[in-house]
Scaffold this motif. Sequence first.
Motif, PDB file in Angstrom:
ATOM      1  N   GLU A  74      35.351  35.995  35.283  1.00 22.96           N
ATOM      2  CA  GLU A  74      36.412  36.918  35.147  1.00 22.96           C
ATOM      3  C   GLU A  74      36.143  38.050  35.959  1.00 22.96           C
ATOM      4  O   GLU A  74      37.154  38.418  36.645  1.00 22.96           O
ATOM      5  CB  GLU A  74      36.357  37.385  33.675  1.00 22.96           C
ATOM      6  CG  GLU A  74      36.847  36.284  32.697  1.00 22.96           C
ATOM      7  CD  GLU A  74      36.711  36.633  31.203  1.00 22.96           C
ATOM      8  OE1 GLU A  74      36.422  37.846  31.128  1.00 22.96           O
ATOM      9  OE2 GLU A  74      36.843  35.826  30.307  1.00 22.96           O
ATOM     10  N   LEU A  75      35.009  38.739  36.143  1.00 22.63           N
ATOM     11  CA  LEU A  75      35.017  40.052  36.783  1.00 22.63           C
ATOM     12  C   LEU A  75      34.705  39.711  38.384  1.00 22.63           C
ATOM     13  O   LEU A  75      35.209  40.469  39.330  1.00 22.63           O
ATOM     14  CB  LEU A  75      33.784  40.852  36.123  1.00 22.63           C
ATOM     15  CG  LEU A  75      34.359  41.313  34.954  1.00 22.63           C
ATOM     16  CD1 LEU A  75      32.934  41.870  34.301  1.00 22.63           C
ATOM     17  CD2 LEU A  75      35.163  42.249  34.869  1.00 22.63           C
ATOM     18  N   ILE A  76      33.636  38.672  38.669  1.00 20.18           N
ATOM     19  CA  ILE A  76      32.971  38.870  40.070  1.00 20.18           C
ATOM     20  C   ILE A  76      33.947  37.608  40.770  1.00 20.18           C
ATOM     21  O   ILE A  76      34.628  37.689  41.748  1.00 20.18           O
ATOM     22  CB  ILE A  76      31.622  38.307  40.081  1.00 20.18           C
ATOM     23  CG1 ILE A  76      30.686  39.243  39.330  1.00 20.18           C
ATOM     24  CG2 ILE A  76      31.276  37.991  41.353  1.00 20.18           C
ATOM     25  CD1 ILE A  76      30.820  40.682  39.992  1.00 20.18           C
ATOM     26  N   VAL A  77      34.103  36.351  40.142  1.00 17.14           N
ATOM     27  CA  VAL A  77      34.747  35.249  40.789  1.00 17.14           C
ATOM     28  C   VAL A  77      36.505  35.565  40.970  1.00 17.14           C
ATOM     29  O   VAL A  77      36.874  35.541  42.049  1.00 17.14           O
ATOM     30  CB  VAL A  77      34.527  33.759  40.254  1.00 17.14           C
ATOM     31  CG1 VAL A  77      35.478  32.800  40.718  1.00 17.14           C
ATOM     32  CG2 VAL A  77      33.281  33.721  40.229  1.00 17.14           C
ATOM     33  N   GLU A  78      37.002  36.064  39.937  1.00 13.56           N
ATOM     34  CA  GLU A  78      38.467  36.314  39.872  1.00 13.56           C
ATOM     35  C   GLU A  78      38.847  37.717  40.568  1.00 13.56           C
ATOM     36  O   GLU A  78      39.996  37.711  40.920  1.00 13.56           O
ATOM     37  CB  GLU A  78      38.960  35.963  38.524  1.00 13.56           C
ATOM     38  CG  GLU A  78      38.630  34.564  38.091  1.00 13.56           C
ATOM     39  CD  GLU A  78      39.192  34.331  36.601  1.00 13.56           C
ATOM     40  OE1 GLU A  78      40.297  35.134  35.969  1.00 13.56           O
ATOM     41  OE2 GLU A  78      38.854  33.256  36.030  1.00 13.56           O
ATOM     42  N   ILE A  79      38.110  38.872  40.250  1.00 15.59           N
ATOM     43  CA  ILE A  79      38.606  39.702  40.568  1.00 15.59           C
ATOM     44  C   ILE A  79      37.990  40.475  41.931  1.00 15.59           C
ATOM     45  O   ILE A  79      38.491  40.861  42.828  1.00 15.59           O
ATOM     46  CB  ILE A  79      38.370  41.245  39.733  1.00 15.59           C
ATOM     47  CG1 ILE A  79      39.110  40.907  38.218  1.00 15.59           C
ATOM     48  CG2 ILE A  79      38.775  42.525  40.036  1.00 15.59           C
ATOM     49  CD1 ILE A  79      38.922  41.656  37.003  1.00 15.59           C
TER      50      ILE A  79
END
Length: 95
Positions: A74-79
Amino acid sequence: MAYVVVAHYRCAPADADTVRAALLKMREHTRAEPGNLVYEVHAEEGEPGGFLLYERYGDRAGFEAHAAAGYFGELIVEIVRPLLTERTVTFCQVL
């Protein structure tokens, strides 16, 4: 054997606040992981949008569990990753 990850991220200055917020939230989650020993987020001085991550895990399995966590996606890959203009990651075993 301890396992270290050093990541250097660069984004456009306009995206720096978004990346910073995601990295700090990631720090909260990661420091609670049983396999994590150190997770530090650094902002490059004089380089808006430049970040350095220093991560230390008890072993490679600890890092792999970290990378498999839902909040990593959620935080690293997507944002974070979509906003990066440069990304280098170095994986090390502590001697």
